[in-house]
Scaffold this active site. Sequence first.
Site, PDB file in Angstrom:
ATOM      1  N   ALA A 119       3.204  -1.244   4.869  1.00  9.74           N
ATOM      2  CA  ALA A 119       2.505  -0.060   5.377  1.00  9.74           C
ATOM      3  C   ALA A 119       3.535   1.063   5.417  1.00  9.74           C
ATOM      4  CB  ALA A 119       1.939  -0.331   6.762  1.00  9.74           C
ATOM      5  N   THR A 153       0.869  -1.184   0.000  1.00  9.80           N
ATOM      6  CA  THR A 153       0.000   0.000   0.000  1.00  9.80           C
ATOM      7  C   THR A 153       0.901   1.228   0.000  1.00  9.80           C
ATOM      8  OG1 THR A 153      -0.080   0.186   2.418  1.00  9.80           O
ATOM      9  CG2 THR A 153      -1.742  -1.222   1.381  1.00  9.80           C
ATOM     10  N   ILE A 155       7.568  -2.507   7.057  1.00  5.14           N
ATOM     11  CA  ILE A 155       7.570  -1.044   7.134  1.00  5.14           C
ATOM     12  C   ILE A 155       8.135  -0.455   5.837  1.00  5.14           C
ATOM     13  CG2 ILE A 155       8.376   0.984   8.393  1.00  5.14           C
ATOM     14  CD1 ILE A 155       6.461  -0.771  10.021  1.00  5.14           C
ATOM     15  N   LYS A 156       7.312   0.361   5.193  1.00  3.35           N
ATOM     16  CA  LYS A 156       7.711   0.964   3.909  1.00  3.35           C
ATOM     17  C   LYS A 156       8.262   2.362   4.176  1.00  3.35           C
ATOM     18  CE  LYS A 156       5.691   1.018  -0.727  1.00  3.35           C
ATOM     19  NZ  LYS A 156       4.413   1.166  -1.435  1.00  3.35           N
ATOM     20  N   LEU A 157       9.447   2.605   3.631  1.00  2.00           N
ATOM     21  CA  LEU A 157      10.176   3.847   3.922  1.00  2.00           C
ATOM     22  C   LEU A 157      10.626   4.487   2.617  1.00  2.00           C
ATOM     23  CD1 LEU A 157      12.312   1.835   6.374  1.00  2.00           C
ATOM     24  CD2 LEU A 157      10.973   3.792   7.187  1.00  2.00           C
TER      25      LEU A 157
END
Length: 217
Positions: A56, A27, A82-84
């Site tokens: 996310a 997402t 964890i999307k960074l």
Amino acid sequence: MKFFADTADTADIAALAATGLLDGVTTNPSLIAKSGRNFLEVIREICTLVDGPVSAEVVATTTADMLREAEVLKKLGENICIKLPLTLDGLTACKALSDEGTMTNVTLCFSANQALLAAKAGATFISPFVGRLDDIGFDGIQLIEDIKMIYDNYAFETEILVASVRHPVHVLQAAKLGADVATMPPAVIRALANHPLTDKGLAAFTADWASTGQSIL
Ligand code: E4P
């Protein structure tokens, strides 16, 4: 090659999960906005629909704030990734999260050097955006080839997650290069199954079978 659905539409995710072909979900803030739903609620629900990684994305821009947001997101499911963003702050947060064993997906990658940095930061996934590069006249798939060569040269374990996929040809090209994952809009995943000769052949088989007057059951 793993298939991730690039959407926050839980009905679509549930339908794709039922095929057994779905390995994860990605997402981003734009997809969350499109869903019209509460971010934390929708991510929590997606985590129950698939066993694989659910990306996310943080929205903070400093390392300290990204890590604070990651603490909240990590509690939404055991399969949270964890999307960074691919900035120096994002890479610093990536290194800290990777060192503690949290899955990470470094996003908004548009160059092979950026991908090299993400691998050095211990990212679980790097997300090169092929469609957005094509949109401005660059060759998105060439970027996948370059990253694959660099990662193979140094035996990096970071997985290449081809993102911003627009059509089945992107998937074919990425698979031929040995990319680890493609994240796709649900319509592209479904389009992979389509071929006009399959439809034509099935129609002929169905008509010929009907002409026999037989039934299997
Ligand atoms: C996935 O992680 C990316 O956010 C997504 O693939 C971007 O796709 P777009 O370029 O179609 O917005």
